[in-house]
Design an enzyme around this catalytic site. Structure first.
Site: not given
Ligand code: BGC
Length: 436
Positions: A51, A145, A189-190
């Site tokens: 990002q 990520h 990440n997530e």
């Molecule tokens: C993610 C980020 C994203 C942020 C805002 C999260 O779900 O880890 O990469 O930019 O939310 O939407």
């Protein structure tokens, strides 16, 4: 309806007057509860490589951005050129008062072809880590990520049964090279996002098929497996295996604590037949059990979900929405922390929380209310050890491109010049004082 919002870019004059307002706002929040947070509490900001770095050309997402049609509204391009500007960015965040920087390393840079690792790119991340230490900032490093190397996508991505071994090899290599300088790390990440899509009204499965076929053609492969579009159950099983193998590899190569970052909402049951508990088990259950065997859980919460029988319901008429189209609901953080802590029974770090808005006064309000929730958790004895805000910079918000503004710091899209917003000073001041 999305709120109509004003311009995000601040002139120096605005900034000077905002600084005064910020100090006042920080003082009035302190009036509400000025007692300090625990000693050693982490106050940080977060970014993710894809990002902000720019030109991550060896990734799967770079391919997807360029397809016609594409699910991306615009390509990431130079992003924020953080790849070259990290010294300035780390100096900036330290100067604002933060003691922690969460960022991710890009697998596709480190292993651009399967089995071939780039020492030069690993050395790049050593320099990023050194810049953190130079400014007394603790680095929290995320190893995955959302973006994957192209070769990984061409092999089917996470759906390939060998994916956990490939991830573990990369994690080990990177940990050996960087581990002595890492303060905290997270494997992924997530990883529960694909399961979250199932509960949303948005139907990823219906676009995935043709899209992946086009992407496979574009790279001359038989298939293309991408994190956002894969089968949720298969991804969950493979990624949990990868998390555990990655965890072992990271622990054997370094001494830093390792966790996993989870996407969470404040899930509220609507109606007698609400599927809220089923949703919680599907989305969080297996991952919180994985986190329970790790050193900590990273909680990431932005909004609430009103859960109907099989799907999340749309926001109620007239409520305030963020630029993302979901509800302004800073109280989500407290509920997410409570749930994660009760289930996983390991320390919690808030590794993301923030708001997409061009009205920075709403960001300040959001932060105040979210931190009040963290404070409530601490009062109840919950082991919360840090608050890391998403995000340091206005950056590439995946499929939505550069429109949503999550940054504490604005980035001019022409010149890439950084301009801290009042919210950056507001949160930085809280961080410096370690008190609301
Ligand atoms: C993610 C980020 C994203 C942020 C805002 C999260 O779900 O880890 O990469 O930019 O939310 O939407």
């Amino acid at each position: 309806m999305i709120r109509s919002e004003k311009s995000p870019l601040l002139t120096r004059r605005h900034l000077v007057s905002a600084l005064g307002a910020t100090a006042l706002a920080a003082r009035s929040a302190a009036g509400a509860d000025g007692s300090p947070f625990p000693k050693g509490f982490l106050w940080g900001v977060a970014t993710a490589a894809y990002q902000v770095e720019g030109n991550n050309i060896n990734t799967d997402l770079w391919v997807l951005e360029r397809l016609k049609p594409s699910i991306f509204q615009e390509p990431s391009g130079d992003a924020c050129d953080h790849y070259h500007r990290y010294p300035e960015d780390i100096r900036l965040l330290a100067g604002l008062g933060f003691n922690t920087y969460r960022f991710s390393i890009e697998w596709a840079r480190i292993e651009p072809e399967q089995g071939s690792f780039s020492r030069a790119e690993l050395d790049h991340y050593r320099r990023v880590l050194a810049a953190c230490h130079e400014h007394n900032v603790k680095p929290m490093v995320t190893f995955y990520h959302f973006s994957s190397p192209r070769w990984f996508a061409g092999a089917g991505g996470w759906e390939n049964a060998e994916s956990s071994g490939w991830f573990a090899r990369y994690a080990e290599r990177a940990s050996k090279h960087l581990g002595d300088m890492i303060s905290f790390a997270t494997t992924m990440n997530e990883p529960n996002i694909p399961m979250m899509f199932r509960w949303m009204t948005f139907d990823m499965a219906s676009v995935a098929g043709p899209l992946m076929a086009n992407a496979a053609r574009a790279i001359g492969a038989q298939k293309f497996g991408c994190f956002f579009t894969g089968d949720a159950e298969t991804l969950r099983d493979r990624m949990i295996a990868a998390h555990h193998r990655g965890f072992e590899a990271m622990k054997s190569a370094g001494k830093f604590p390792v966790g996993v970052n989870l996407a969470m909402t404040d899930d509220q049951a609507v109606g007698a037949d609400s599927g809220r508990d089923r949703k919680r088990e599907e989305l969080y259950g297996p991952w919180l059990r994985a986190a329970a065997k790790s050193d900590f859980v990273g909680v990431q919460a932005y909004t609430r979900a009103r859960v109907g029988a099989t799907k999340d319901l749309p926001p109620e008429q007239g409520v305030e929405l963020t630029q993302m189209g979901y509800e302004f609901w800073p109280e989500a953080l407290e509920q997410a922390i409570r749930y994660a802590s009760a289930q996983a029974k390991v320390p919690v770090y808030v590794t993301e929380n923030g708001i997409g808005t061009i009205d920075d006064t709403r960001r300040i309000e959001y932060i105040k209310r979210a931190l009040a929730g963290v404070r409530n958790c601490l009062k109840d004895g919950i082991d919360v050890r840090g608050y890391i805000h998403w995000s340091l910079l206005d950056n590439f918000e995946w499929m939505l491109g550069y429109r949503p503004k999550f940054g504490l710091v604005a980035v001019n899209r022409e010149t890439l010049e950084r301009t801290p917003k009042p919210s950056a000073r507001f949160l930085g001041e809280i961080a410096r004082r370690n008190a609301l």
